[in-house]
Design a protein around this motif. Structure first.
Motif, PDB file in Angstrom:
ATOM      1  N   LYS A 181     -46.760  38.846  92.962  1.00 42.84           N
ATOM      2  CA  LYS A 181     -45.663  39.789  93.147  1.00 42.84           C
ATOM      3  C   LYS A 181     -45.265  39.821  94.610  1.00 42.84           C
ATOM      4  N   PRO A 182     -43.971  39.794  94.918  1.00 32.44           N
ATOM      5  CA  PRO A 182     -43.534  39.781  96.304  1.00 32.44           C
ATOM      6  C   PRO A 182     -43.937  41.045  97.057  1.00 32.44           C
ATOM      7  N   THR A 183     -44.727  40.916  98.109  1.00 32.96           N
ATOM      8  CA  THR A 183     -44.986  42.006  99.068  1.00 32.96           C
ATOM      9  C   THR A 183     -45.338  41.413 100.429  1.00 32.96           C
ATOM     10  N   ASN A 184     -46.520  40.802 100.574  1.00 30.47           N
ATOM     11  CA  ASN A 184     -46.966  40.294 101.875  1.00 30.47           C
ATOM     12  C   ASN A 184     -47.314  38.815 101.813  1.00 30.47           C
ATOM     13  N   LYS A 185     -47.565  38.252 103.003  1.00 27.99           N
ATOM     14  CA  LYS A 185     -47.994  36.857 103.040  1.00 27.99           C
ATOM     15  C   LYS A 185     -49.369  36.739 102.386  1.00 27.99           C
ATOM     16  N   PRO A 186     -49.565  35.749 101.520  1.00 24.88           N
ATOM     17  CA  PRO A 186     -50.884  35.596 100.901  1.00 24.88           C
ATOM     18  C   PRO A 186     -51.932  35.130 101.911  1.00 24.88           C
ATOM     19  N   LYS A 187     -53.139  35.636 101.726  1.00 24.69           N
ATOM     20  CA  LYS A 187     -54.270  35.254 102.583  1.00 24.69           C
ATOM     21  C   LYS A 187     -54.954  34.041 101.958  1.00 24.69           C
ATOM     22  N   ILE A 188     -54.994  32.967 102.743  1.00 24.03           N
ATOM     23  CA  ILE A 188     -55.497  31.694 102.234  1.00 24.03           C
ATOM     24  C   ILE A 188     -56.787  31.315 102.949  1.00 24.03           C
ATOM     25  N   GLY A 189     -57.751  30.812 102.185  1.00 21.83           N
ATOM     26  CA  GLY A 189     -58.973  30.282 102.772  1.00 21.83           C
ATOM     27  C   GLY A 189     -59.138  28.814 102.411  1.00 21.83           C
ATOM     28  N   TYR A 190     -59.946  28.134 103.198  1.00 22.09           N
ATOM     29  CA  TYR A 190     -60.223  26.719 102.923  1.00 22.09           C
ATOM     30  C   TYR A 190     -61.705  26.473 103.166  1.00 22.09           C
ATOM     31  N   ILE A 191     -62.377  25.994 102.133  1.00 19.82           N
ATOM     32  CA  ILE A 191     -63.809  25.719 102.253  1.00 19.82           C
ATOM     33  C   ILE A 191     -64.054  24.244 102.014  1.00 19.82           C
ATOM     34  N   HIS A 192     -64.850  23.677 102.885  1.00 23.68           N
ATOM     35  CA  HIS A 192     -65.149  22.251 102.816  1.00 23.68           C
ATOM     36  C   HIS A 192     -66.614  22.106 102.453  1.00 23.68           C
ATOM     37  N   VAL A 193     -66.902  21.706 101.210  1.00 22.31           N
ATOM     38  CA  VAL A 193     -68.300  21.458 100.848  1.00 22.31           C
ATOM     39  C   VAL A 193     -68.536  19.940 100.909  1.00 22.31           C
ATOM     40  N   SER A 194     -68.866  19.297  99.782  1.00 25.97           N
ATOM     41  CA  SER A 194     -69.151  17.855  99.864  1.00 25.97           C
ATOM     42  C   SER A 194     -67.881  17.044  99.641  1.00 25.97           C
ATOM     43  N   GLY A 195     -67.013  17.128 100.632  1.00 24.88           N
ATOM     44  CA  GLY A 195     -65.765  16.365 100.603  1.00 24.88           C
ATOM     45  C   GLY A 195     -65.626  15.607 101.902  1.00 24.88           C
ATOM     46  N   CYS A 196     -64.527  14.881 102.028  1.00 26.72           N
ATOM     47  CA  CYS A 196     -64.349  14.020 103.209  1.00 26.72           C
ATOM     48  C   CYS A 196     -63.281  14.561 104.156  1.00 26.72           C
ATOM     49  N   THR A 197     -62.710  15.734 103.862  1.00 27.70           N
ATOM     50  CA  THR A 197     -61.620  16.350 104.623  1.00 27.70           C
ATOM     51  C   THR A 197     -60.283  15.631 104.389  1.00 27.70           C
ATOM     52  N   GLY A 198     -60.281  14.666 103.469  1.00 27.38           N
ATOM     53  CA  GLY A 198     -59.045  13.936 103.195  1.00 27.38           C
ATOM     54  C   GLY A 198     -57.951  14.822 102.634  1.00 27.38           C
ATOM     55  N   ASP A 199     -58.338  15.836 101.857  1.00 29.68           N
ATOM     56  CA  ASP A 199     -57.307  16.685 101.249  1.00 29.68           C
ATOM     57  C   ASP A 199     -56.655  17.594 102.280  1.00 29.68           C
ATOM     58  N   VAL A 200     -57.454  18.118 103.214  1.00 32.78           N
ATOM     59  CA  VAL A 200     -56.827  18.966 104.237  1.00 32.78           C
ATOM     60  C   VAL A 200     -56.034  18.097 105.210  1.00 32.78           C
ATOM     61  N   MET A 201     -56.473  16.851 105.427  1.00 30.91           N
ATOM     62  CA  MET A 201     -55.657  15.922 106.214  1.00 30.91           C
ATOM     63  C   MET A 201     -54.322  15.689 105.519  1.00 30.91           C
ATOM     64  N   SER A 202     -54.385  15.595 104.203  1.00 32.69           N
ATOM     65  CA  SER A 202     -53.151  15.402 103.436  1.00 32.69           C
ATOM     66  C   SER A 202     -52.231  16.621 103.589  1.00 32.69           C
ATOM     67  N   LEU A 203     -52.823  17.813 103.596  1.00 31.36           N
ATOM     68  CA  LEU A 203     -52.028  19.024 103.857  1.00 31.36           C
ATOM     69  C   LEU A 203     -51.281  18.900 105.187  1.00 31.36           C
ATOM     70  N   THR A 204     -51.976  18.421 106.211  1.00 27.82           N
ATOM     71  CA  THR A 204     -51.349  18.361 107.536  1.00 27.82           C
ATOM     72  C   THR A 204     -50.267  17.278 107.606  1.00 27.82           C
TER      73      THR A 204
END
Ligand code: SF4
Ligand code: SF4
Length: 271
Positions: A31-54
């Protein structure tokens, strides 16, 4: 690409987005009100997905500064303090979790469980989180943690609300999924919700569920989607080289005969 997003969702590039993500058992709403609060957790991954985000170069600053608040994450914010996941973890509207989870790593186990408690929505971010991907081949015995041998997809441990597949997930699908969440576009997100607990992780699944059932039309999408070129099209049908398959599940997700959301595709292309 932002022009395409604006066209798809009809939003201004600079207007701050206001929204409140709500999760109730079995359904998701924003529902529209405020900016959503986003978290990012890196467990056994290679950081490729967050690189893709960037790699969303033209919209990244707008996405991160005007559209969401990044409140937690080892890579994206400098506030995170190693080892204090339980005390420091804030409440989040959406938490992206990248990587599978090592059952012998207590820190990872606690962090994903805390993330579930603190997040209205949890997204399996990339194929390792969604279905294990190449961590399915892990068997331990390597220094410096020879006992780290068992890696499972996120949904084996906690409830997952949506999945953004790919090895890595494409920049566009990440950005569009976030924008869709902000805009309460559950129609766009439905496939991501449907595959939250997907266990189709291998070219063999495509063979069993599509090709062997005479559903394959020979479109070649699976071969294009495969990040390791493990699929050749021979005489109009996919041939899967299992020695090259890293079990990312991309071929299953992209094959139009595993699912085909005609209404959503028409909407996307204004048909
Ligand atoms: S065949 Fe390719 S796309 Fe399919 S699961 Fe294996 S590596 Fe992934
Ligand atoms: S994507 Fe699906 S329908 Fe297209 S060639 Fe591959 S298996 Fe066949």
């Amino acid at each position: 690409m932002f022009e395409k997003l604006k066209k798809s969702f009809g939003k201004s590039e600079t207007k701050p987005v206001e929204s409140e993500v709500k999760y109730e058992e079995g359904q998701v709403s924003v529902k529209p009100t405020n900016k959503p609060k986003i978290g990012y957790i890196h467990v056994s991954g290679c950081t490729g997905d967050v690189m893709s985000l960037t790699e969303n170069y033209d919209i990244l600053s707008t996405l991160l500064s005007d559209m969401v608040d990044i409140v937690y994450g080892q890579t994206l914010v400098d506030k995170w303090i190693h080892g204090t996941y339980a005390e420091e973890m804030p409440d989040m509207d959406l938490c992206f979790i990248e990587g599978s989870v090592c059952l012998q790593d207590e820190h990872s186990l606690i962090e994903v469980q805390e993330a579930r408690k603190h997040s209205k929505l949890v997204a399996a971010f990339g194929s390792c989180a969604m279905n294990g991907c190449f961590t399915r081949f892990s068997r331990g015995g390597q220094q410096a943690q020879p006992k780290h041998e068992s890696f499972v997809p996120l949904s084996d441990l906690i409830k997952v609300d949506l999945a953004i597949p790919g090895c890595p997930a494409s920049p566009e699908i990440i950005a569009k999924s976030v924008v869709a969440l902000i805009n309460n576009d559950m129609d766009y997100l439905q496939p991501a919700l449907d595959i939250a607990n997907c266990n189709l992780a291998c070219g063999c699944d495509l063979q069993t569920n599509v090709i062997n059932k005479a559903l394959c039309t020979g479109c070649g999408t699976c071969a294009l989607a495969c990040p390791t070129k493990a699929i050749d099209m021979i005489e109009g049908r996919p041939i899967i080289n299992t020695n090259r398959c890293i079990k990312c599940g991309s071929c299953n997700v992209h094959c139009p005969r595993t699912w085909f959301p005609l209404d959503k595709i028409k909407k996307e292309f204004n048909l």
